[in-house]
Design an enzyme around this catalytic site. Structure first.
Site, short mmCIF file in Angstrom:
data_model
loop_
_atom_site.label_atom_id
_atom_site.label_comp_id
_atom_site.label_asym_id
_atom_site.label_seq_id
_atom_site.Cartn_x
_atom_site.Cartn_y
_atom_site.Cartn_z
N GLN A 45 0.66 -1.26 -0.15
CA GLN A 45 -0.14 0.10 -0.13
C GLN A 45 0.92 1.45 -0.10
OE1 GLN A 45 -3.06 0.70 -0.74
NE2 GLN A 45 -3.39 -1.44 -0.88
N SER A 46 2.00 1.16 -0.44
CA SER A 46 2.97 2.31 -0.32
C SER A 46 2.54 3.58 -1.39
CB SER A 46 4.26 1.86 -1.12
OG SER A 46 5.12 3.10 -1.61
N ASN A 47 2.10 4.91 -0.66
CA ASN A 47 1.84 5.92 -1.42
C ASN A 47 2.85 6.44 -2.30
OD1 ASN A 47 -0.56 6.38 -0.15
ND2 ASN A 47 0.68 6.50 1.74
N CYS B 60 5.25 4.40 -3.99
CA CYS B 60 5.18 3.62 -5.19
C CYS B 60 4.04 4.22 -6.05
CB CYS B 60 5.03 2.34 -4.82
SG CYS B 60 6.74 1.43 -4.07
#
Ligand SMILES: *Cc1c(COP(=O)(O)O)cnc(C)c1O
Length: 327
Positions: free
Chosen positions: A73-75, A77
């Protein structure tokens, strides 16, 4: 200060808004927010600012592919995938963990933005990242590696510039003055390193307080000191910053990275119901919870102005694992 190459795609300056109803509810200091959740690139966030400098550097190196890494859930990325799409570059994301059955939240957007995704176990992530980079290099895809959180000196320079942006907006704040406190979520430490350096360059008399999302304050302070020093070198503008002067609060680590607990849920609910402002379950929800708790404990002087620097994260609200937010 040495000017760095920058490609403009962030919606800046981001707005400053008072949080009068939340201040009243908490009986606390004057609260304001800086809306870096509104930086504009595919739902925005703090990484968009860093990417203006990182993508410019990648293009200066004739890169054809951006490679970076983060959680599912990386913002960071998601914003990297969007910056790549916008700049005509390919994007490879090395995500830690197992591929979920159904993509949601940031991960769903990574796919929509056409990023190639490589899954890696957390302990093998750095190795997989290296291999992915070498493969891309061997197949002449001219990869440019963006470190975790976009927190290289080049990325961090964006938050030196963001501090200056706030400084130039100060007439809008109470008394036309800079806030007494700047509070925000800190994780890889890049945002804080940039703000701390910007604060030093402007002789800022207030305090810059990072609420740690996943790391012990002692470790993070040392890293932020190093990153701020490297960024000062890159900008050819010396500043003296000591780890001891870097404020990091690690009282709110809760269940660990990405684990949403009662404190985050309460913060999400309070900000939403009193201000119509959306926080995220991982970063700003945790920092917001810390801010609320510190206000309740009387940590801030009642006549002070506290600026909550919203760093984004909105898409994680719609990730499968956080749907209990809405119940
Ligand atoms: C990455 C991120 C942070 C932390 O920023 P760092 O520069 O890594 O410390 C805070 N909030 C959100 C929403 C983020 O995506």
């Amino acid at each position: 200060m040495k000017p760095l190459p920058r490609i403009r795609f962030a919606h800046v300056p981001t707005p400053l808004e008072p949080l009068a109803r939340l201040s009243a509810e908490l009986g606390g200091p004057r609260l304001w927010v800086k809306r870096d959740d509104q930086t504009g690139l595919a739902l925005g966030g703090n990484k968009t600012r860093k990417l203006e400098f990182l993508v410019a550097e990648a293009i200066a190196h004739s890169a054809k592919t951006l490679i970076t890494t983060g959680a599912a859930q990386s913002n960071h990325c998601r914003q990297t995938a969007a910056a790549a799409a916008r700049s005509g570059l390919d994007c490879i994301l090395v995500l830690a963990g197992d591929q979920p059955e159904r993509a949601s939240g940031n991960l769903a957007l990574d796919r929509l933005l056409d990023a190639e995704i490589v899954w890696a176990k957390l302990v093998e992530r750095d190795q997989v990242l290296r291999e992915t980079f070498e493969q891309a290099w061997d197949s002449e895809r001219n990869p440019y590696l963006i470190p975790y959180g976009g927190s290289s000196p080049t990325g961090i320079a964006a938050y030196v510039s963001a501090f200056e942006e706030l400084y130039n907006q100060r007439a809008a704040l109470p008394g036309g003055e800079m806030p007494d406190w700047i509070v925000f979520a800190t994780s890889s430490g890049g945002t804080q390193a940039g703000l701390v350096l910007g604060a030093a360059y402007h002789d800022f008399p207030g305090r810059v307080l990072g609420i740690s999302v996943d790391e012990r304050a002692a470790d993070l302070r040392v890293r932020i000191e190093r990153l701020a020093g490297e960024t000062a070198d890159l900008l050819e503008e010396p500043a003296s910053i000591a780890a001891l002067d870097i404020l990091v609060n690690d009282d709110y680590l809760g269940g660990g990275y990405g684990v949403m607990g009662m404190q985050e849920k309460e913060a999400l609910h309070l900000f939403a119901s009193r201000e119509g402002l959306l926080l995220d379950p991982v970063y700003t929800g945790r920092a917001g919870a810390g801010l609320i708790d510190l206000i309740r404990k009387g940590f801030f002087q009642p006549d002070h102005t506290v600026l909550f620097w919203h760093t984004g994260g909105t898409p994680a609200l719609f990730a499968g694992q956080y749907q209990s937010i809405f119940t």
